[in-house]
Design a protein around this motif. Sequence first.
Motif, PDB file in Angstrom:
ATOM      1  N   GLY A 136       0.816  -1.202   0.000  1.00  0.00           N
ATOM      2  CA  GLY A 136       0.000   0.000   0.000  1.00  0.00           C
ATOM      3  C   GLY A 136       0.849   1.250   0.000  1.00  0.00           C
ATOM      4  O   GLY A 136       2.020   1.236   0.373  1.00  0.00           O
ATOM      5  N   SER A 137       0.232   2.349  -0.423  1.00  0.00           N
ATOM      6  CA  SER A 137       0.904   3.640  -0.429  1.00  0.00           C
ATOM      7  C   SER A 137       0.691   4.336   0.911  1.00  0.00           C
ATOM      8  O   SER A 137      -0.438   4.437   1.401  1.00  0.00           O
ATOM      9  CB  SER A 137       0.339   4.519  -1.548  1.00  0.00           C
ATOM     10  N   GLY A 164       5.460   1.489   3.976  1.00  0.00           N
ATOM     11  CA  GLY A 164       4.732   0.936   2.848  1.00  0.00           C
ATOM     12  C   GLY A 164       5.526   0.974   1.562  1.00  0.00           C
ATOM     13  O   GLY A 164       6.753   0.847   1.542  1.00  0.00           O
ATOM     14  N   MET A 165       4.798   1.183   0.471  1.00  0.00           N
ATOM     15  CA  MET A 165       5.410   1.158  -0.852  1.00  0.00           C
ATOM     16  C   MET A 165       6.533   2.176  -1.000  1.00  0.00           C
ATOM     17  O   MET A 165       7.562   1.901  -1.629  1.00  0.00           O
ATOM     18  CB  MET A 165       4.336   1.406  -1.909  1.00  0.00           C
ATOM     19  N   GLN A 166       6.351   3.347  -0.408  1.00  0.00           N
ATOM     20  CA  GLN A 166       7.387   4.376  -0.541  1.00  0.00           C
ATOM     21  C   GLN A 166       8.697   3.917   0.091  1.00  0.00           C
ATOM     22  O   GLN A 166       9.780   4.096  -0.492  1.00  0.00           O
ATOM     23  CB  GLN A 166       6.911   5.688   0.082  1.00  0.00           C
ATOM     24  N   ALA A 167       8.638   3.334   1.281  1.00  0.00           N
ATOM     25  CA  ALA A 167       9.853   2.829   1.923  1.00  0.00           C
ATOM     26  C   ALA A 167      10.479   1.711   1.096  1.00  0.00           C
ATOM     27  O   ALA A 167      11.715   1.619   0.981  1.00  0.00           O
ATOM     28  CB  ALA A 167       9.545   2.347   3.337  1.00  0.00           C
ATOM     29  N   ASP A 168       9.643   0.860   0.511  1.00  0.00           N
ATOM     30  CA  ASP A 168      10.165  -0.217  -0.339  1.00  0.00           C
ATOM     31  C   ASP A 168      10.920   0.348  -1.536  1.00  0.00           C
ATOM     32  O   ASP A 168      12.027  -0.102  -1.863  1.00  0.00           O
ATOM     33  CB  ASP A 168       9.019  -1.096  -0.840  1.00  0.00           C
ATOM     34  N   LEU A 169      10.329   1.342  -2.205  1.00  0.00           N
ATOM     35  CA  LEU A 169      10.955   1.908  -3.390  1.00  0.00           C
ATOM     36  C   LEU A 169      12.230   2.666  -3.040  1.00  0.00           C
ATOM     37  O   LEU A 169      13.216   2.624  -3.797  1.00  0.00           O
ATOM     38  CB  LEU A 169       9.963   2.805  -4.132  1.00  0.00           C
ATOM     39  N   VAL A 199       2.955  -3.154  -7.337  1.00  0.00           N
ATOM     40  CA  VAL A 199       1.529  -3.441  -7.457  1.00  0.00           C
ATOM     41  C   VAL A 199       0.872  -2.764  -6.264  1.00  0.00           C
ATOM     42  O   VAL A 199       1.077  -3.170  -5.109  1.00  0.00           O
ATOM     43  CB  VAL A 199       1.250  -4.953  -7.469  1.00  0.00           C
ATOM     44  N   LEU A 200       0.121  -1.710  -6.536  1.00  0.00           N
ATOM     45  CA  LEU A 200      -0.528  -0.938  -5.484  1.00  0.00           C
ATOM     46  C   LEU A 200      -1.817  -1.623  -5.063  1.00  0.00           C
ATOM     47  O   LEU A 200      -2.691  -1.878  -5.894  1.00  0.00           O
ATOM     48  CB  LEU A 200      -0.824   0.478  -5.994  1.00  0.00           C
ATOM     49  N   VAL A 201      -1.940  -1.960  -3.785  1.00  0.00           N
ATOM     50  CA  VAL A 201      -3.127  -2.666  -3.307  1.00  0.00           C
ATOM     51  C   VAL A 201      -4.015  -1.805  -2.421  1.00  0.00           C
ATOM     52  O   VAL A 201      -5.193  -2.119  -2.216  1.00  0.00           O
ATOM     53  CB  VAL A 201      -2.742  -3.955  -2.554  1.00  0.00           C
TER      54      VAL A 201
END
Length: 275
Positions: free
Chosen positions: A13-14, A21-26, A39-41
Amino acid sequence: MVNEFPQVLTIAGSDSDGSAGMQADLHTFFIRKTYGMSVLVAAVAGNSYGIHAAETLPLDFIDKQFEVLADDFKVRASKTGMLSDASLIEAVVKAYKKFDFGPLVVDPVITTKHGAQLLEAAAFEALKEKLLPLATVATPNFFEAQLITGRTIDNEQQQAAAAKDIQSLGVQNVIIKGWHNQDNQNEVADYVLLADGSDFWLRHPYFVTTHINGTGDTLSAAIAAEIAKGKDIATAIRIAHDVTATAIEHEIAVGHKFGPINHWAAQDYNKKEDK
C-alpha cells in the motif's frame, strides 16, 4: 540487453507521508541499486501522528497490474507489505502462482511495532495458510511470530523455537526480529533460520528514537533486492540487516511525532560494501 538490470517488485500500500509501505520499499530498492516496480493494493492518508483514512483498491485493478508487469518485465524477486483483508491476500496468492515474479519475501504485517493487531481473523488465517507457504523468506517481528505460532516469546530460545514452527508452515527461510520495546535494553537480536537448518543471530545496538517508521518494510525490501542481484539468502539477510540498522541509527528530522528512518544514511552502506 532486454531486462538485464535487476528488477524487484513490491506488493503493498501507499503511505502518503512516505515513511513506510510502498514508498519505503521503493526507497530501499533504489539505494540497493535495483529497479523497483509496484503493485498498489491500498492507500492510506497518514502523517507522523497516525493513519487517518484508508482505501483498498479494486481487485480487478490489482489483477491487471500483475498481468501487465508480467507481460513486459523480468522481475527477479518480490515482497509483500500490508495486505488488509482475506480477499486481497487471496488475489495476491493467485497472481503469484500464475506469474513468475521470482522468490517472494513476505513481511507478514499483522501487528504494529507495539503489538496492536492490525488484521481481522479471516485475513490472519489467509496470510498464515495461503501466503506464508509461498515465502522464500518471512520476516515477522516477535509479536507477529507469537501470533503465527501461538507461542510466547520471552527469550532467545523461544525465539528460535518459533522460527522452526513458522518454517513448518512451508516458509523456507525465517528471520524473527527481536524485541525493541524495553527501556533498559542495549541491543536488538534477530534470529535467522535457513532452509537447510543452519541458523545465526544478527545483533545491533538498540537506538532510542521515535523515527522507526518503515523499518520492517526496509528490511524485507532490502532482502528482496539482494536476492534479485543474485546474492544467496544468508548474505541477502545480513546485508539487509546492516542497511536497516544504519538507517535507524542516523535519525532525520521529518514530521512532528513518529518519523521515517534515514535511507540516505543507509545508501552509504553501498560505499562500505564497495571497499
